[in-house]
Scaffold this active site. Structure first.
Site, PDB file in Angstrom:
ATOM      1  N   ARG A 190       0.843  -1.200   0.000  1.00 40.40           N
ATOM      2  CA  ARG A 190       0.000   0.000   0.000  1.00 40.40           C
ATOM      3  C   ARG A 190       0.870   1.239   0.000  1.00 40.40           C
ATOM      4  NH1 ARG A 190      -4.854   0.299   4.231  1.00 40.40           N
ATOM      5  NH2 ARG A 190      -3.182   1.013   5.575  1.00 40.40           N
ATOM      6  N   ASP A 208       0.414  -2.139  12.279  1.00 42.48           N
ATOM      7  CA  ASP A 208       0.923  -2.624  10.998  1.00 42.48           C
ATOM      8  C   ASP A 208       1.418  -4.060  11.184  1.00 42.48           C
ATOM      9  OD1 ASP A 208       2.777  -3.256   8.840  1.00 42.48           O
ATOM     10  OD2 ASP A 208       2.512  -1.178   8.242  1.00 42.48           O
ATOM     11  N   ASP A 222       5.024  -4.867   9.922  1.00 42.87           N
ATOM     12  CA  ASP A 222       6.065  -4.261  10.761  1.00 42.87           C
ATOM     13  C   ASP A 222       6.206  -5.021  12.083  1.00 42.87           C
ATOM     14  OD1 ASP A 222       6.670  -2.377   8.906  1.00 42.87           O
ATOM     15  OD2 ASP A 222       5.710  -0.697   9.928  1.00 42.87           O
TER      16      ASP A 222
HETATM   17  C1  PRP Z   1      -0.988  -4.616   4.539  1.00 45.34           C
HETATM   18  C2  PRP Z   1      -1.674  -5.947   4.709  1.00 45.34           C
HETATM   19  C3  PRP Z   1      -2.519  -6.059   3.471  1.00 45.34           C
HETATM   20  C4  PRP Z   1      -2.900  -4.624   3.219  1.00 45.34           C
HETATM   21  C5  PRP Z   1      -4.320  -4.408   3.626  1.00 45.34           C
HETATM   22  O1  PRP Z   1       0.107  -4.722   3.700  1.00 45.34           O
HETATM   23  O2  PRP Z   1      -0.791  -7.003   4.857  1.00 45.34           O
HETATM   24  O3  PRP Z   1      -1.827  -6.602   2.373  1.00 45.34           O
HETATM   25  O4  PRP Z   1      -2.028  -3.801   4.005  1.00 45.34           O
HETATM   26  O5  PRP Z   1      -4.754  -3.125   3.327  1.00 45.34           O
HETATM   27  P1  PRP Z   1      -5.888  -2.840   2.262  1.00 45.34           P
HETATM   28  O6  PRP Z   1      -7.012  -3.763   2.561  1.00 45.34           O
HETATM   29  O7  PRP Z   1      -6.240  -1.398   2.557  1.00 45.34           O
HETATM   30  O8  PRP Z   1      -5.329  -3.000   0.884  1.00 45.34           O
HETATM   31  P2  PRP Z   1       1.112  -3.516   3.416  1.00 45.34           P
HETATM   32  O9  PRP Z   1       0.733  -2.807   2.154  1.00 45.34           O
HETATM   33  O10 PRP Z   1       1.245  -2.663   4.637  1.00 45.34           O
HETATM   34  O11 PRP Z   1       2.464  -4.260   3.084  1.00 45.34           O
HETATM   35  P3  PRP Z   1       3.379  -5.192   4.004  1.00 45.34           P
HETATM   36  O12 PRP Z   1       2.645  -6.489   4.212  1.00 45.34           O
HETATM   37  O13 PRP Z   1       4.608  -5.362   3.190  1.00 45.34           O
HETATM   38  O14 PRP Z   1       3.632  -4.470   5.302  1.00 45.34           O
HETATM   39  N1  URA Z   2      -2.381  -3.021   7.081  1.00 43.15           N
HETATM   40  C1  URA Z   2      -2.008  -3.297   8.358  1.00 43.15           C
HETATM   41  O1  URA Z   2      -0.986  -3.973   8.575  1.00 43.15           O
HETATM   42  N2  URA Z   2      -2.759  -2.816   9.365  1.00 43.15           N
HETATM   43  C2  URA Z   2      -3.868  -2.073   9.171  1.00 43.15           C
HETATM   44  O2  URA Z   2      -4.517  -1.675  10.140  1.00 43.15           O
HETATM   45  C3  URA Z   2      -4.245  -1.806   7.837  1.00 43.15           C
HETATM   46  C4  URA Z   2      -3.491  -2.286   6.808  1.00 43.15           C
END
Ligand code: PRP
Ligand code: URA
Length: 206
Positions: free
Chosen positions: A102, A198, A201
């Site tokens: 995202r 997150d 993270d």
């Molecule tokens: C997070 C999570 C989903 C997404 C959900 O990933 O793991 O993939 O956000 O959000 P959405 O429903 O609004 O699309 P992120 O993009 O933070 O990447 P990451 O897993 O690498 O931290």
């Molecule tokens: N991705 C995350 O990891 N946490 C949230 O709350 C939304 C998107």
């Protein structure tokens, strides 16, 4: 769109610790695996089986084994926290990967990686992504899977927001969603409230 909220004391207990801001990454990983196992058990409850004979040390007994092709697709990064649990339950599953991220300002997902088995028409495909927030990432992943022929897609998550459930319902009404919790809402940065922060993270200590 069928929405399954897995209700179980072990799920509740693990979720409480996952939400706790004081939980370390080491512990977060263990808890993520535990919740994922419970969600995956529910989501695989109706997998088709076939009968075959097995010889015990004493006699032959009719048993049932999984009959369908199963493909697990974790969404990088956070979905990796669910993969080991899924493979514990279905060790014969094939594994594909979607890398989605995202944008921190817009919360719009972009795809940066894809390596998924082809010809998914005969497979039950389990998309692993712990957070369903706006639903943009899940919708993009489901669309990608459908482009590869997938007809049976199930999304396994840990926490879902009502906004994400609604978005997925509009974009992919046939996708079944299994989650440990449906939370209240998204905040202005599109994070789930109360949520757990997150996920990626916290899982990877970044
Ligand atoms: C997070 C999570 C989903 C997404 C959900 O990933 O793991 O993939 O956000 O959000 P959405 O429903 O609004 O699309 P992120 O993009 O933070 O990447 P990451 O897993 O690498 O931290
Ligand atoms: N991705 C995350 O990891 N946490 C949230 O709350 C939304 C998107």
């Amino acid at each position: 769109m069928p929405l399954h909220v897995v209700q179980h004391p072990i799920v509740e207990d693990a979720l409480a610790a996952l939400r706790d801001r004081r939980t370390s990454s080491t512990e977060f990983r263990r808890l993520a695996r535990r919740v994922s196992l419970m969600v995956a058990a529910e989501a695989t409850r109706d997998l088709p089986t076939v009968e075959s004979d097995v010889e015990t040390p004493l006699e032959t007994v009719p048993c049932r084994t999984i009959a369908s092709r199963v493909v697990a697709v974790p969404v990088l990064r956070a979905g990796l926290g669910m993969l080991d649990a899924f493979l514990d339950l279905v060790p014969g599953a094939q594994v594909g990967y979607f890398g989605l991220e995202r944008n921190e300002q817009t919360a719009v997902a972009r795809r940066y990686y894809e390596k998924v088995p082809r010809d998914l028409g005969d497979a039950v495909v389990y998309l692993l992504d712990p957070m369903l927030a706006t639903g943009g990432s899940a919708a993009m992943a489901v669309e990608g899977l459908q482009g590869l022929g997938a007809r049976h897609v199930r999304l396994l998550c840990v926490v879902a927001a009502p906004e994400g459930v609604r978005h997925l319902e509009e974009c992919a009404p046939d996708t079944e969603v299994y989650t440990a919790a449906v939370d209240r809402e998204l905040n202005e940065r599109k994070f789930i409230l109360p949520g757990l922060g997150d996920f990626g993270d916290r899982l990877f200590g970044t």
